[in-house]
Design a protein around this motif. Structure first.
Motif, PDB file in Angstrom:
ATOM      1  N   PHE A 116       0.827  -1.207   0.000  1.00 45.71           N
ATOM      2  CA  PHE A 116       0.000   0.000   0.000  1.00 45.71           C
ATOM      3  C   PHE A 116       0.862   1.259   0.000  1.00 45.71           C
ATOM      4  CE2 PHE A 116      -2.306   3.386   2.138  1.00 45.71           C
ATOM      5  CZ  PHE A 116      -3.503   3.399   1.467  1.00 45.71           C
ATOM      6  N   LYS A 117       1.896   1.280   0.839  1.00 45.89           N
ATOM      7  CA  LYS A 117       2.799   2.431   0.883  1.00 45.89           C
ATOM      8  C   LYS A 117       3.507   2.617  -0.454  1.00 45.89           C
ATOM      9  CE  LYS A 117       3.803   2.080   5.839  1.00 45.89           C
ATOM     10  NZ  LYS A 117       4.879   1.851   6.845  1.00 45.89           N
ATOM     11  N   LEU A 118       3.939   1.512  -1.061  1.00 42.29           N
ATOM     12  CA  LEU A 118       4.629   1.588  -2.342  1.00 42.29           C
ATOM     13  C   LEU A 118       3.693   2.101  -3.434  1.00 42.29           C
ATOM     14  CD1 LEU A 118       7.314   0.954  -3.795  1.00 42.29           C
ATOM     15  CD2 LEU A 118       6.383  -1.311  -4.317  1.00 42.29           C
ATOM     16  N   PHE A 119       2.474   1.592  -3.453  1.00 46.21           N
ATOM     17  CA  PHE A 119       1.487   1.976  -4.462  1.00 46.21           C
ATOM     18  C   PHE A 119       1.175   3.467  -4.392  1.00 46.21           C
ATOM     19  CE2 PHE A 119      -3.051   2.521  -5.619  1.00 46.21           C
ATOM     20  CZ  PHE A 119      -2.988   2.132  -6.953  1.00 46.21           C
ATOM     21  N   PHE A 120       0.833   3.929  -3.201  1.00 49.81           N
ATOM     22  CA  PHE A 120       0.500   5.352  -3.061  1.00 49.81           C
ATOM     23  C   PHE A 120       1.740   6.232  -3.130  1.00 49.81           C
ATOM     24  CE2 PHE A 120      -3.661   3.953  -1.798  1.00 49.81           C
ATOM     25  CZ  PHE A 120      -4.478   4.989  -2.216  1.00 49.81           C
ATOM     26  N   GLY A 121       2.901   5.679  -2.794  1.00 48.48           N
ATOM     27  CA  GLY A 121       4.133   6.439  -2.929  1.00 48.48           C
ATOM     28  C   GLY A 121       4.392   6.846  -4.367  1.00 48.48           C
ATOM     29  N   PHE A 122       4.179   5.917  -5.291  1.00 46.96           N
ATOM     30  CA  PHE A 122       4.373   6.229  -6.709  1.00 46.96           C
ATOM     31  C   PHE A 122       3.323   7.225  -7.206  1.00 46.96           C
ATOM     32  CE2 PHE A 122       6.917   2.234  -7.043  1.00 46.96           C
ATOM     33  CZ  PHE A 122       8.032   2.800  -7.634  1.00 46.96           C
ATOM     34  N   LEU A 123       2.088   7.099  -6.727  1.00 49.48           N
ATOM     35  CA  LEU A 123       1.041   8.027  -7.140  1.00 49.48           C
ATOM     36  C   LEU A 123       1.325   9.438  -6.639  1.00 49.48           C
ATOM     37  CD1 LEU A 123      -2.181   5.877  -6.573  1.00 49.48           C
ATOM     38  CD2 LEU A 123      -0.979   6.314  -8.723  1.00 49.48           C
ATOM     39  N   ILE A 124       1.759   9.529  -5.392  1.00 55.64           N
ATOM     40  CA  ILE A 124       2.105  10.832  -4.837  1.00 55.64           C
ATOM     41  C   ILE A 124       3.326  11.400  -5.545  1.00 55.64           C
ATOM     42  CG2 ILE A 124       2.891  12.021  -2.748  1.00 55.64           C
ATOM     43  CD1 ILE A 124       1.238   9.975  -1.152  1.00 55.64           C
ATOM     44  N   TYR A 125       4.262  10.526  -5.894  1.00 52.13           N
ATOM     45  CA  TYR A 125       5.452  10.973  -6.633  1.00 52.13           C
ATOM     46  C   TYR A 125       5.055  11.627  -7.953  1.00 52.13           C
ATOM     47  CZ  TYR A 125       9.887  10.856  -9.150  1.00 52.13           C
ATOM     48  OH  TYR A 125      10.997  11.214  -9.866  1.00 52.13           O
ATOM     49  N   SER A 126       4.105  11.031  -8.648  1.00 54.33           N
ATOM     50  CA  SER A 126       3.696  11.582  -9.946  1.00 54.33           C
ATOM     51  C   SER A 126       3.136  12.985  -9.805  1.00 54.33           C
ATOM     52  CB  SER A 126       2.669  10.663 -10.613  1.00 54.33           C
ATOM     53  OG  SER A 126       1.470  10.613  -9.859  1.00 54.33           O
ATOM     54  N   VAL A 127       2.439  13.256  -8.685  1.00 51.30           N
ATOM     55  CA  VAL A 127       1.883  14.595  -8.460  1.00 51.30           C
ATOM     56  C   VAL A 127       2.986  15.581  -8.077  1.00 51.30           C
ATOM     57  CG1 VAL A 127       0.308  15.971  -7.052  1.00 51.30           C
ATOM     58  CG2 VAL A 127      -0.374  13.693  -7.814  1.00 51.30           C
ATOM     59  N   VAL A 128       3.831  15.187  -7.109  1.00 57.52           N
ATOM     60  CA  VAL A 128       4.889  16.077  -6.635  1.00 57.52           C
ATOM     61  C   VAL A 128       5.891  16.362  -7.752  1.00 57.52           C
ATOM     62  CG1 VAL A 128       6.765  16.334  -4.968  1.00 57.52           C
ATOM     63  CG2 VAL A 128       4.635  15.252  -4.274  1.00 57.52           C
ATOM     64  N   ALA A 129       6.214  15.347  -8.543  1.00 56.62           N
ATOM     65  CA  ALA A 129       7.138  15.550  -9.661  1.00 56.62           C
ATOM     66  C   ALA A 129       6.558  16.528 -10.671  1.00 56.62           C
ATOM     67  CB  ALA A 129       7.448  14.210 -10.340  1.00 56.62           C
ATOM     68  N   ARG A 130       5.256  16.404 -10.951  1.00 54.34           N
ATOM     69  CA  ARG A 130       4.628  17.321 -11.912  1.00 54.34           C
ATOM     70  C   ARG A 130       4.654  18.754 -11.384  1.00 54.34           C
ATOM     71  NH1 ARG A 130       0.530  16.277 -15.944  1.00 54.34           N
ATOM     72  NH2 ARG A 130       0.843  14.055 -15.493  1.00 54.34           N
ATOM     73  N   VAL A 131       4.433  18.919 -10.086  1.00 57.39           N
ATOM     74  CA  VAL A 131       4.505  20.261  -9.492  1.00 57.39           C
ATOM     75  C   VAL A 131       5.905  20.830  -9.636  1.00 57.39           C
ATOM     76  CG1 VAL A 131       4.354  21.570  -7.335  1.00 57.39           C
ATOM     77  CG2 VAL A 131       2.637  19.835  -7.855  1.00 57.39           C
ATOM     78  N   ASN A 132       6.932  20.017  -9.359  1.00 53.15           N
ATOM     79  CA  ASN A 132       8.314  20.474  -9.498  1.00 53.15           C
ATOM     80  C   ASN A 132       8.645  20.837 -10.938  1.00 53.15           C
ATOM     81  OD1 ASN A 132       9.350  20.458  -6.856  1.00 53.15           O
ATOM     82  ND2 ASN A 132       9.717  18.263  -6.915  1.00 53.15           N
ATOM     83  N   LEU A 133       8.153  20.041 -11.879  1.00 56.30           N
ATOM     84  CA  LEU A 133       8.406  20.329 -13.289  1.00 56.30           C
ATOM     85  C   LEU A 133       7.739  21.636 -13.709  1.00 56.30           C
ATOM     86  CD1 LEU A 133       8.002  16.752 -14.825  1.00 56.30           C
ATOM     87  CD2 LEU A 133      10.117  18.035 -14.522  1.00 56.30           C
ATOM     88  N   VAL A 134       6.529  21.855 -13.232  1.00 54.62           N
ATOM     89  CA  VAL A 134       5.834  23.110 -13.540  1.00 54.62           C
ATOM     90  C   VAL A 134       6.607  24.290 -12.958  1.00 54.62           C
ATOM     91  CG1 VAL A 134       3.748  24.462 -13.081  1.00 54.62           C
ATOM     92  CG2 VAL A 134       3.560  22.071 -13.787  1.00 54.62           C
ATOM     93  N   MET A 135       7.130  24.123 -11.740  1.00 53.09           N
ATOM     94  CA  MET A 135       7.921  25.184 -11.119  1.00 53.09           C
ATOM     95  C   MET A 135       9.179  25.482 -11.922  1.00 53.09           C
ATOM     96  SD  MET A 135       6.393  26.393  -8.499  1.00 53.09           S
ATOM     97  CE  MET A 135       7.772  27.293  -7.791  1.00 53.09           C
ATOM     98  N   VAL A 136       9.815  24.444 -12.456  1.00 53.45           N
ATOM     99  CA  VAL A 136      11.001  24.640 -13.291  1.00 53.45           C
ATOM    100  C   VAL A 136      10.654  25.477 -14.517  1.00 53.45           C
ATOM    101  CG1 VAL A 136      12.621  23.458 -14.816  1.00 53.45           C
ATOM    102  CG2 VAL A 136      12.212  22.566 -12.533  1.00 53.45           C
ATOM    103  N   ALA A 137       9.556  25.145 -15.181  1.00 49.46           N
ATOM    104  CA  ALA A 137       9.140  25.885 -16.370  1.00 49.46           C
ATOM    105  C   ALA A 137       8.812  27.342 -16.034  1.00 49.46           C
ATOM    106  CB  ALA A 137       7.936  25.207 -17.021  1.00 49.46           C
ATOM    107  N   ILE A 138       8.117  27.557 -14.917  1.00 47.81           N
ATOM    108  CA  ILE A 138       7.739  28.918 -14.520  1.00 47.81           C
ATOM    109  C   ILE A 138       8.976  29.741 -14.158  1.00 47.81           C
ATOM    110  CG2 ILE A 138       6.536  30.268 -12.759  1.00 47.81           C
ATOM    111  CD1 ILE A 138       4.411  28.100 -12.671  1.00 47.81           C
TER     112      ILE A 138
END
Length: 216
Positions: A116-138
């Motif tokens: 369960f931790k691994l499953f949701f860890g990857f899902l949360i990673y996808s959100v946090v990574a997208r936020v970081n990528l958006v910040m890089v572009a901005i």
């Protein structure tokens, strides 16, 4: 297990939709690979005036080369971050068919908790990574004082003797690299708070069973 695919798919779509909404607001684009491609276009669009030992000096040449290497590393990490969450989701979904049934056996429930931790860890990673990528572009947009749409298509000329531009852009690349590297630890710390889910699910199931049987 009959609804396993639909349940995990719905959860994944919810997280992906949230991340896509953040990217749409931030950069006006929903393509998951837009930001890595955007970073690479910006790198290719930077041109240097008179890159020579006579004008800029050896130190300036080294500075420019270092900035180029850091920018390339950032672009690679951005592409990696864009794919890692999705890859992890499908990996945990496949192995979940083995670990989810352990929820039925209390001595083995720790296996479900780990999955369960691994499953949701990857899902949360996808959100946090997208936020970081958006910040890089901005931040790139702010650094070059132009729009994201224009920045990906224009050429930015940087003077070799302008150390302010070189150092500020180099610091930005370092921040972006560190942010993407730390994304995994940040996501893991959030997912780690979901420990003991097996007990919660088992308790909820028993409560529903008692309610369905009239409290007997």
């Amino acid at each position: 297990m009959l609804n396993y695919d639909s349940i995990t798919g719905s959860i994944y779509n919810a997280f992906t939709g949230f991340a896509t909404g953040i990217q749409r607001v931030g950069v006006g684009n929903t393509d998951v690979f837009f930001v890595p491609g955007f970073i690479w276009k910006v790198i290719q669009g930077i041109s240097l005036e008179d890159v020579s030992l006579w004008r800029g000096g050896l130190a300036a040449i080294i500075g420019v080369l270092s900035m180029t290497v850091m920018s390339a590393v950032l672009a690679v990490l951005a592409a990696f971050a864009s794919m890692w969450g999705t890859w992890g989701y499908y990996l945990t979904k496949c192995i979940g068919m083995v670990f989810v049934p352990t929820l039925l056996f209390k001595p083995l429930s720790f296996l479900f908790d780990g999955w369960f931790k691994l499953f949701f860890g990857f899902l949360i990673y996808s959100v946090v990574a997208r936020v970081n990528l958006v910040m890089v572009a901005i931040l790139l947009e702010q650094h070059f004082n132009t729009s994201i749409q224009a920045l990906g298509a224009e050429t930015y000329e940087m003077a070799i003797d302008n150390w302010t531009d070189i150092l500020s852009l180099g610091c930005f690349f370092i921040i972006g690299i560190l942010a993407l590297i730390s994304t995994g630890k940040f996501a893991a710390s959030i997912a780690g708070a979901g420990g003991g889910m097996s007990e919660s699910i088992r308790g909820a199931t028993m409560a529903v069973s008692k309610a369905a049987s009239g409290g007997a």
